[in-house]
Design a protein around this motif. Structure first.
Motif, mmCIF file in Angstrom:
data_model
loop_
_atom_site.group_PDB
_atom_site.id
_atom_site.type_symbol
_atom_site.label_atom_id
_atom_site.label_comp_id
_atom_site.label_asym_id
_atom_site.label_seq_id
_atom_site.Cartn_x
_atom_site.Cartn_y
_atom_site.Cartn_z
ATOM 1 N N ARG A 83 -9.397 19.045 5.208
ATOM 2 C CA ARG A 83 -8.654 20.080 5.928
ATOM 3 C C ARG A 83 -7.482 19.427 6.640
ATOM 4 N N VAL A 84 -6.371 20.159 6.744
ATOM 5 C CA VAL A 84 -5.203 19.686 7.488
ATOM 6 C C VAL A 84 -4.947 20.679 8.609
ATOM 7 N N ILE A 85 -4.794 20.154 9.814
ATOM 8 C CA ILE A 85 -4.490 21.000 10.962
ATOM 9 C C ILE A 85 -3.183 20.528 11.585
ATOM 10 N N PRO A 86 -2.436 21.422 12.198
ATOM 11 C CA PRO A 86 -1.210 20.974 12.867
ATOM 12 C C PRO A 86 -1.539 20.217 14.154
ATOM 13 N N GLU A 87 -0.911 19.071 14.331
ATOM 14 C CA GLU A 87 -1.037 18.317 15.580
ATOM 15 C C GLU A 87 0.197 18.644 16.407
ATOM 16 N N GLU A 88 -0.024 19.274 17.564
ATOM 17 C CA GLU A 88 1.095 19.782 18.353
ATOM 18 C C GLU A 88 1.302 19.077 19.693
ATOM 19 N N THR A 89 0.249 18.388 20.178
ATOM 20 C CA THR A 89 0.352 17.675 21.455
ATOM 21 C C THR A 89 -0.560 16.451 21.428
ATOM 22 N N TRP A 90 -0.284 15.500 22.334
ATOM 23 C CA TRP A 90 -1.165 14.336 22.477
ATOM 24 C C TRP A 90 -2.542 14.790 22.973
ATOM 25 N N GLU A 91 -2.566 15.742 23.894
ATOM 26 C CA GLU A 91 -3.809 16.182 24.534
ATOM 27 C C GLU A 91 -4.725 16.956 23.597
ATOM 28 N N GLN A 92 -4.214 17.461 22.521
ATOM 29 C CA GLN A 92 -4.961 18.301 21.581
ATOM 30 C C GLN A 92 -6.184 17.586 20.999
ATOM 31 N N LYS A 93 -6.130 16.278 20.896
ATOM 32 C CA LYS A 93 -7.222 15.528 20.256
ATOM 33 C C LYS A 93 -8.563 15.800 20.923
ATOM 34 N N ARG A 94 -8.587 15.887 22.250
ATOM 35 C CA ARG A 94 -9.839 16.137 22.966
ATOM 36 C C ARG A 94 -10.434 17.487 22.569
ATOM 37 N N SER A 95 -9.618 18.520 22.523
ATOM 38 C CA SER A 95 -10.143 19.842 22.151
ATOM 39 C C SER A 95 -10.520 19.884 20.670
ATOM 40 N N ASP A 96 -9.784 19.172 19.812
ATOM 41 C CA ASP A 96 -10.141 19.125 18.391
ATOM 42 C C ASP A 96 -11.508 18.471 18.199
ATOM 43 N N ILE A 97 -11.781 17.415 18.945
ATOM 44 C CA ILE A 97 -13.074 16.730 18.839
ATOM 45 C C ILE A 97 -14.204 17.699 19.153
ATOM 46 N N VAL A 98 -14.029 18.493 20.192
ATOM 47 C CA VAL A 98 -15.057 19.465 20.585
ATOM 48 C C VAL A 98 -15.105 20.636 19.597
ATOM 49 N N ASN A 99 -13.952 21.222 19.291
ATOM 50 C CA ASN A 99 -13.902 22.422 18.439
ATOM 51 C C ASN A 99 -14.397 22.184 17.020
ATOM 52 N N HIS A 121 -5.243 2.731 22.079
ATOM 53 C CA HIS A 121 -4.531 3.903 22.593
ATOM 54 C C HIS A 121 -5.431 5.126 22.796
ATOM 55 N N PHE A 122 -6.508 5.199 22.038
ATOM 56 C CA PHE A 122 -7.346 6.398 22.106
ATOM 57 C C PHE A 122 -8.772 6.091 22.556
ATOM 58 N N ASP A 123 -8.954 4.971 23.207
ATOM 59 C CA ASP A 123 -10.285 4.596 23.687
ATOM 60 C C ASP A 123 -10.827 5.593 24.710
ATOM 61 N N ASP A 124 -9.942 6.330 25.384
ATOM 62 C CA ASP A 124 -10.401 7.325 26.361
ATOM 63 C C ASP A 124 -11.187 8.468 25.708
ATOM 64 N N LEU A 125 -11.119 8.575 24.383
ATOM 65 C CA LEU A 125 -11.860 9.628 23.677
ATOM 66 C C LEU A 125 -13.315 9.235 23.415
ATOM 67 N N ARG A 126 -13.671 8.005 23.740
ATOM 68 C CA ARG A 126 -15.031 7.506 23.466
ATOM 69 C C ARG A 126 -16.101 8.256 24.243
ATOM 70 N N ASP A 127 -15.715 8.984 25.283
ATOM 71 C CA ASP A 127 -16.713 9.784 25.989
ATOM 72 C C ASP A 127 -17.118 11.012 25.181
ATOM 73 N N LEU A 128 -16.339 11.325 24.135
ATOM 74 C CA LEU A 128 -16.619 12.496 23.301
ATOM 75 C C LEU A 128 -17.101 12.153 21.892
ATOM 76 N N THR A 129 -16.645 11.014 21.358
ATOM 77 C CA THR A 129 -16.931 10.680 19.966
ATOM 78 C C THR A 129 -16.746 9.179 19.735
ATOM 79 N N ARG A 130 -17.140 8.736 18.572
ATOM 80 C CA ARG A 130 -16.906 7.345 18.179
ATOM 81 C C ARG A 130 -15.425 7.199 17.800
ATOM 82 N N VAL A 131 -14.777 6.137 18.267
ATOM 83 C CA VAL A 131 -13.370 5.876 17.972
ATOM 84 C C VAL A 131 -13.296 4.575 17.186
#
Length: 143
Positions: free
Chosen positions: A77-93, A108-118
């Motif tokens: 699947r391909v989704i539009p990436e529109e903001t830097w912050e979107q990654k957090r909501s994409d991980i959840v959604n 650069h994206f180690d802060d996402l490790r609280d939600l998923t494996r990076v």
């Protein structure tokens, strides 16, 4: 009587994001490797507006880059990436198991490790979109 085998592990979904301008064999190889640890690979393709914010000037518009990515066998699947912050909501959604990028983004994206494996995978050596654009510009200047 045939036994039905049930899936005992949840599906593994991987997300990667990028511009994917001037699609080349480095992109192909990276996407193939990114798809290996998962059952599904979602690609966030940067929109033209987001690339403007990032200061990136694309040769190909978003709808063409998206079409190329959608044609790749390993991309689910391909989704539009529109903001830097979107990654957090994409991980959840999308209930993502892994967020993965090329190793030029390491850390650069180690802060996402609280939600998923990076994970950060090595880029294909000797090819980059930036280098391709520079070679094209050099050829145009010498012509």
């Amino acid at each position: 009587m045939l036994a039905v085998i049930s899936r005992t592990r949840p599906a593994t979904t991987v997300l990667t994001c990028g511009t994917f301008d001037l699609y080349h064999h480095g992109h192909v190889r990276l996407l193939q490797r990114l798809s290996e640890p998962g059952d599904e690979l979602i690609v966030g393709c940067s929109t033209d507006q987001f690339n403007d914010i990032k200061g990136k000037r694309c040769v190909m518009p978003f709808f063409q880059r998206r079409e190329i990515l959608e044609a790749c066998r390993c991309v689910s699947r391909v989704i539009p990436e529109e903001t830097w912050e979107q990654k957090r909501s994409d991980i959840v959604n999308y209930n993502l198991s892994i967020f993965a990028m090329g190793d030029d983004w390491a850390g650069h994206f180690d802060d996402l490790r609280d939600l998923t494996r990076v994970i950060y995978l090595p880029r294909t050596k000797d090819v980059s979109t930036t280098e391709l654009k520079e070679r094209i510009q050099q050829r145009a200047n010498t012509a």
